[in-house]
Design a protein around this motif. Structure first.
Motif, mmCIF file in Angstrom:
data_model
loop_
_atom_site.group_PDB
_atom_site.id
_atom_site.type_symbol
_atom_site.label_atom_id
_atom_site.label_comp_id
_atom_site.label_asym_id
_atom_site.label_seq_id
_atom_site.Cartn_x
_atom_site.Cartn_y
_atom_site.Cartn_z
ATOM 1 N N PHE A 5 -7.848 -5.838 -8.580
ATOM 2 C CA PHE A 5 -7.970 -5.285 -7.225
ATOM 3 C C PHE A 5 -6.561 -4.426 -6.919
ATOM 4 O O PHE A 5 -6.658 -3.289 -6.185
ATOM 5 C CB PHE A 5 -7.847 -6.557 -6.322
ATOM 6 C CG PHE A 5 -8.049 -6.065 -4.729
ATOM 7 C CD1 PHE A 5 -9.215 -5.611 -4.261
ATOM 8 C CD2 PHE A 5 -7.000 -6.467 -3.844
ATOM 9 C CE1 PHE A 5 -9.403 -5.171 -2.908
ATOM 10 C CE2 PHE A 5 -7.133 -5.888 -2.641
ATOM 11 C CZ PHE A 5 -8.340 -5.304 -2.152
ATOM 12 N N GLU A 6 -5.585 -5.034 -7.206
ATOM 13 C CA GLU A 6 -4.249 -4.380 -6.912
ATOM 14 C C GLU A 6 -4.180 -2.813 -7.848
ATOM 15 O O GLU A 6 -3.818 -1.789 -7.310
ATOM 16 C CB GLU A 6 -2.909 -4.976 -7.260
ATOM 17 C CG GLU A 6 -2.762 -6.118 -6.317
ATOM 18 C CD GLU A 6 -1.271 -6.422 -6.623
ATOM 19 O OE1 GLU A 6 -0.459 -6.119 -7.400
ATOM 20 O OE2 GLU A 6 -0.982 -7.679 -5.671
ATOM 21 N N VAL A 9 -6.457 -0.547 -5.869
ATOM 22 C CA VAL A 9 -5.877 0.064 -4.425
ATOM 23 C C VAL A 9 -4.894 0.919 -5.108
ATOM 24 O O VAL A 9 -4.480 2.224 -4.451
ATOM 25 C CB VAL A 9 -5.240 -0.972 -3.727
ATOM 26 C CG1 VAL A 9 -4.260 -0.723 -2.718
ATOM 27 C CG2 VAL A 9 -6.319 -2.112 -3.565
ATOM 28 N N ALA A 12 -6.567 4.333 -5.995
ATOM 29 C CA ALA A 12 -6.950 4.854 -4.351
ATOM 30 C C ALA A 12 -6.021 5.619 -3.927
ATOM 31 O O ALA A 12 -6.220 6.534 -3.309
ATOM 32 C CB ALA A 12 -7.789 3.704 -3.596
ATOM 33 N N GLN A 13 -4.724 4.935 -3.883
ATOM 34 C CA GLN A 13 -3.515 5.537 -3.011
ATOM 35 C C GLN A 13 -3.305 6.752 -3.807
ATOM 36 O O GLN A 13 -2.882 7.774 -3.273
ATOM 37 C CB GLN A 13 -2.446 4.509 -3.042
ATOM 38 C CG GLN A 13 -1.195 5.215 -2.463
ATOM 39 C CD GLN A 13 -0.207 3.858 -2.151
ATOM 40 O OE1 GLN A 13 -0.195 3.354 -1.095
ATOM 41 N NE2 GLN A 13 0.695 3.491 -3.198
ATOM 42 N N ALA A 90 -0.305 1.020 1.597
ATOM 43 C CA ALA A 90 -0.045 -0.266 1.177
ATOM 44 C C ALA A 90 1.201 -0.281 0.262
ATOM 45 O O ALA A 90 1.454 0.902 -0.496
ATOM 46 C CB ALA A 90 -1.207 -0.593 0.170
ATOM 47 N N ALA A 252 0.406 -2.042 4.823
ATOM 48 C CA ALA A 252 -0.174 -3.330 4.156
ATOM 49 C C ALA A 252 0.819 -3.694 3.134
ATOM 50 O O ALA A 252 1.436 -2.851 2.219
ATOM 51 C CB ALA A 252 -1.529 -3.324 3.627
ATOM 52 N N GLY A 257 -5.414 -8.497 2.177
ATOM 53 C CA GLY A 257 -6.639 -8.505 2.139
ATOM 54 C C GLY A 257 -7.198 -7.015 2.353
ATOM 55 O O GLY A 257 -6.737 -6.067 2.628
ATOM 56 N N PRO A 258 -8.515 -6.816 2.241
ATOM 57 C CA PRO A 258 -9.390 -5.812 2.532
ATOM 58 C C PRO A 258 -9.081 -5.391 4.056
ATOM 59 O O PRO A 258 -8.763 -3.811 4.232
ATOM 60 C CB PRO A 258 -10.707 -6.033 2.447
ATOM 61 C CG PRO A 258 -10.631 -6.859 1.288
ATOM 62 C CD PRO A 258 -9.497 -7.734 1.690
ATOM 63 N N LYS A 259 -9.177 -6.219 4.942
ATOM 64 C CA LYS A 259 -8.790 -6.094 6.351
ATOM 65 C C LYS A 259 -7.491 -5.275 6.590
ATOM 66 O O LYS A 259 -7.326 -4.000 7.424
ATOM 67 C CB LYS A 259 -9.058 -7.023 7.208
ATOM 68 C CG LYS A 259 -8.627 -6.744 8.878
ATOM 69 C CD LYS A 259 -9.092 -8.015 9.389
ATOM 70 C CE LYS A 259 -8.917 -7.575 11.157
ATOM 71 N NZ LYS A 259 -9.112 -9.154 11.825
ATOM 72 N N LEU A 261 -5.548 -3.741 4.539
ATOM 73 C CA LEU A 261 -5.641 -2.235 3.795
ATOM 74 C C LEU A 261 -6.491 -1.213 4.717
ATOM 75 O O LEU A 261 -5.858 -0.053 4.861
ATOM 76 C CB LEU A 261 -6.359 -2.603 2.428
ATOM 77 C CG LEU A 261 -5.448 -3.433 1.447
ATOM 78 C CD1 LEU A 261 -6.272 -3.533 -0.050
ATOM 79 C CD2 LEU A 261 -4.073 -2.792 1.133
ATOM 80 N N ALA A 262 -7.371 -1.762 5.248
ATOM 81 C CA ALA A 262 -8.112 -0.805 6.157
ATOM 82 C C ALA A 262 -7.424 -0.511 7.170
ATOM 83 O O ALA A 262 -7.375 0.776 7.792
ATOM 84 C CB ALA A 262 -9.409 -1.273 6.387
#
Length: 318
Positions: A5-6, A9, A12-13, A90, A252, A257-259, A261-262
């Motif tokens: 997951f990291e 992310v 994505a960044q 993040a 973040a 968590g996803p929230k 990060l959003a």
């Protein structure tokens, strides 16, 4: 699972800064046009320009060496890596230990070094003028940037960006005059490094005033597209650096968590838009200075960064 997951992310960044870089330039141009009551180009015009350049044939001078051909890719790679190291929405990710301020300064310095060499490689007068002016600006901008890094390191106890951002978002930082000086110095360095008004005007090609454009006049096709995209990325880098260090709200942190990060992504886009509007307003309100006034401008940034560092040394010794 958490590692995957990291890594997702982190990727994505990395691609977020690449996708947003042309949009940020288009947004700044649009706001500047609106401020002077013009329609202005579309927000996606920088994307169209890059695609058009990628489709064009590369035209090379007869005396261009291998350095001239390789430099656009080196500049793009170094700038993209440096921009990807700066936390956007993040911090504290899998490879956050590489996001060191000194590393970022070194990557940008390497890109500048190769660009100046490529500007002189063909032997044109414009390339030599642009390279000499770029090195003149770098001789003052890089020491100022390093002093800003030292100031942040003295405050946060580290040069790692995730650690600095976490400390700057905590109540321990308080109100410090030294940090205000560092912020002003960083803004001045960012303006000079990105060839923005009043140091340079990216919208003109006047031989007596241009700095960055003079070094890339001989480039065309995909080579010019790589350099232009690297220029867009550099602006995103400095805007992200200012927002993550001095405006770390909504960022973040590790294990979020996803929230979270959003929320961090939305906050980052808002800060990006706000800083882009401020840049457009500033460039519309001021005029370009003479080239011989640029050392005074960067000298002021250097003195502000030096005073901020000295204030921190004095406060720690008392």
């Amino acid at each position: 699972m958490a590692v995957i997951f990291e890594l997702a992310v982190q990727g994505a960044q990395m691609f977020l800064v690449l996708l947003l870089a042309p949009l940020l330039i288009g947004f700044v141009r649009k706001v500047k046009a609106r401020l002077v009551r013009r329609q202005g180009p579309s927000l996606i015009q920088p994307y169209r320009d890059l695609i058009r350049l990628m489709r064009k044939e590369v035209v090379l001078a007869d005396n261009a060496s291998w350095l001239f051909r390789v430099t656009p890719y080196l500049i793009f790679a170094a700038t993209w890596v440096a921009a990807a190291l700066v936390p956007t929405f993040a911090a504290g990710l899998q490879f956050s230990w590489t996001a060191d301020l000194i590393v970022i300064v070194a990557l940008l310095g390497s890109a500048r070094f190769f660009q100046a060499l490529a500007g002189m490689d063909v032997g044109t007068s414009f390339g030599g003028i642009g390279a000499s002016r770029e090195v003149m600006i770098a001789s003052l901008a890089e020491p100022a940037m390093l002093l800003i890094v030292f100031s942040l390191a003295l405050v946060a106890g580290a040069t790692q960006l995730s650690t600095v951002a976490a400390f700057m978002s905590s109540p321990q930082v308080g109100l410090r005059v030294s940090l205000g000086m560092s912020l002003i110095a960083l803004v001045m360095v960012a303006i000079a490094e990105n060839a923005r008004i009043p140091v340079d005007n990216p919208a003109t090609h006047l031989e007596l005033t241009m700095v960055h454009e003079a070094m890339i006049l001989e480039y065309s096709g995909r080579h010019l597209a790589m350099i232009e995209l690297a220029t867009f990325l550099k602006l995103v880098l400095y805007v992200s650096l200012i927002s993550s260090v001095f405006l770390p709200w909504g960022l973040a942190h590790a294990g979020a968590g996803p929230k979270a990060l959003a929320i961090g992504a939305v906050a980052y886009l808002i800060k990006l838009a706000a800083l882009a509007i401020l840049l457009a307003v500033f460039e519309t309100a001021v005029a370009k200075m003479r080239v011989f006034r640029v050392p005074d401008f960067l000298g002021a940034a250097l003195m502000l960064a030096l005073l901020g560092t000295l204030l921190l040394f004095v406060s720690r010794s008392l």
